[in-house]
Design a protein around this motif. Sequence first.
Motif, PDB file in Angstrom:
ATOM      1  N   SER A 261       0.820  -1.201   0.000  1.00 33.52           N
ATOM      2  CA  SER A 261       0.000   0.000   0.000  1.00 33.52           C
ATOM      3  C   SER A 261       0.857   1.256   0.000  1.00 33.52           C
ATOM      4  O   SER A 261       1.674   1.461   0.897  1.00 33.52           O
ATOM      5  CB  SER A 261      -0.934   0.014   1.222  1.00 33.52           C
ATOM      6  OG  SER A 261      -1.700   1.194   1.240  1.00 33.52           O
ATOM      7  N   THR A 268      -7.895   4.304   2.447  1.00 31.89           N
ATOM      8  CA  THR A 268      -6.797   3.357   2.601  1.00 31.89           C
ATOM      9  C   THR A 268      -6.219   3.402   4.010  1.00 31.89           C
ATOM     10  O   THR A 268      -5.861   2.361   4.574  1.00 31.89           O
ATOM     11  CB  THR A 268      -5.701   3.627   1.570  1.00 31.89           C
ATOM     12  OG1 THR A 268      -6.249   3.488   0.254  1.00 31.89           O
ATOM     13  CG2 THR A 268      -4.555   2.638   1.720  1.00 31.89           C
ATOM     14  N   VAL A 272      -5.718   0.173   6.323  1.00 33.55           N
ATOM     15  CA  VAL A 272      -4.450  -0.202   6.956  1.00 33.55           C
ATOM     16  C   VAL A 272      -4.657  -0.443   8.451  1.00 33.55           C
ATOM     17  O   VAL A 272      -4.197  -1.453   9.012  1.00 33.55           O
ATOM     18  CB  VAL A 272      -3.381   0.882   6.711  1.00 33.55           C
ATOM     19  CG1 VAL A 272      -2.157   0.648   7.609  1.00 33.55           C
ATOM     20  CG2 VAL A 272      -2.964   0.899   5.255  1.00 33.55           C
ATOM     21  N   TYR A 316       3.453  -1.130   3.968  1.00 37.50           N
ATOM     22  CA  TYR A 316       2.712   0.081   3.610  1.00 37.50           C
ATOM     23  C   TYR A 316       3.548   1.341   3.830  1.00 37.50           C
ATOM     24  O   TYR A 316       4.353   1.434   4.760  1.00 37.50           O
ATOM     25  CB  TYR A 316       1.428   0.172   4.438  1.00 37.50           C
ATOM     26  CG  TYR A 316       1.643   0.284   5.932  1.00 37.50           C
ATOM     27  CD1 TYR A 316       1.553   1.516   6.577  1.00 37.50           C
ATOM     28  CD2 TYR A 316       1.930  -0.841   6.712  1.00 37.50           C
ATOM     29  CE1 TYR A 316       1.748   1.629   7.949  1.00 37.50           C
ATOM     30  CE2 TYR A 316       2.120  -0.750   8.068  1.00 37.50           C
ATOM     31  CZ  TYR A 316       2.030   0.492   8.695  1.00 37.50           C
ATOM     32  OH  TYR A 316       2.235   0.594  10.040  1.00 37.50           O
ATOM     33  N   SER A 318       1.559   4.136   3.501  1.00 34.20           N
ATOM     34  CA  SER A 318       0.397   4.977   3.776  1.00 34.20           C
ATOM     35  C   SER A 318       0.599   5.704   5.104  1.00 34.20           C
ATOM     36  O   SER A 318       0.974   5.087   6.106  1.00 34.20           O
ATOM     37  CB  SER A 318      -0.867   4.121   3.851  1.00 34.20           C
ATOM     38  OG  SER A 318      -1.001   3.334   2.681  1.00 34.20           O
TER      39      SER A 318
END
Length: 431
Positions: A261, A268, A272, A316, A318
């Motif tokens: 990600s 998102t 997560v 990730y 993010s």
Amino acid sequence: MGIVLGAIADDFTGATDLANNLVRSGMRCVQVIGVPEQPLALVDVDAVVVALKSRSCPTSQAVEDSLAALDWLQGQGARQCFFKYCSTFDSTDAGNIGPVSDALLERLRASQTVMVPAFPVNGRTVYQGHLFVGDRLLSDSGMQHHPLNPMRDADLVRVLTRQTPHPVGLAARAVLARGGAATRQHLNALAEQGVRHVICDTLDEADLEVLAEAVVDMPLVTGGSGLGQALPAQYRRRGWLAEVAEPGRLAPASGRALVLSGSCSRATLGQVRHFLERHPGFALDPLALAEGDDHLAAALAFARERLGAGGPVLVYASADPRRVEAAQATLGVARAGRLVEQALGQLATILVEEGVGRLVVAGGESSGAVVSALGIRQLRIGEQIDPGVPWTQTPLSGRAAPLSLALKSGNFGGEDFFTRAFAVLPTEETP
């Protein structure tokens, strides 16, 4: 019957989003990555979506790539062309939506197209030319903090007017309420006045059906995937499209499960958090990536260990807007994004070679980086996970079974998307 719809998408997740809705409406669909350099055997295919990375690149490159895609699609005999961009219309004041649309119209020798970004099932609607995300104007939806294309103006007529020298008009909700024939007459009247681009109000699925009826004979339509879901019914009424059973059927999936990600959208970030409450994850830091290879090596070691234990794993980048802005202030916007994309691409390449067979990628730029790193050129579109996001499959050298891949736009999917995606994918063990 040959290719009915040829689509050009300005990013990879947007391409998959459109392809998903075409399959759900009964079209057998293939997504290709970039303009194919070699001939493709398009057997039992009704629609082809060419995925480009043209949303945020220089305008001249976006135009060049889009025209090349159009030429290729016309060579395949496509009856209608669709320019697909995000349902949040994210772009810059210079482009690329307006310039690309102008170039496609000129190549097709067409005088007008419609702009239909709305995707009501995902909360994207347009009223009086203003784009809403849920009950908030686009400019108050979180998109004003987009790291690449911040959207601070919800008036799409005004946004598009800054991108094109040609007149921009509106097909308001009151016009659509009178039906497809009346909407077509309104569009024709605007064309006679020299209006080249028409922003279309859209509040629900019924409005999309009206618009599909009104524009099915246009050489070029543009918008989000909502319009793509409505068009196939019109193709059938014209006898262009046959009924097909299971247009999204894929082979059973196999291999380990991984999520990568890079998206920083609100949706998102929630996905997560939900995943990390149930499964392991590793946070990529652009500042640490800039210092050398140790951080990427740590992410790789973490993923290998957790994948070996059998469960899905998340890596990730993010992060909330403040952390993103801090990294961008130190590294620059372009370098920060590039470091993350390169890292995700390297992780995907190595871990797929080592046995990952089910892969979810979140974010348009991240998906583009991963698909490019894996050398993927073609995707067969399968069943939907959430609105706008299907599973896809592609053959890869060295793998007996195809790679199952889900490319998720940052704003799409429910909170449990990362966990539920694997639960709904049929595997070789599924009875």
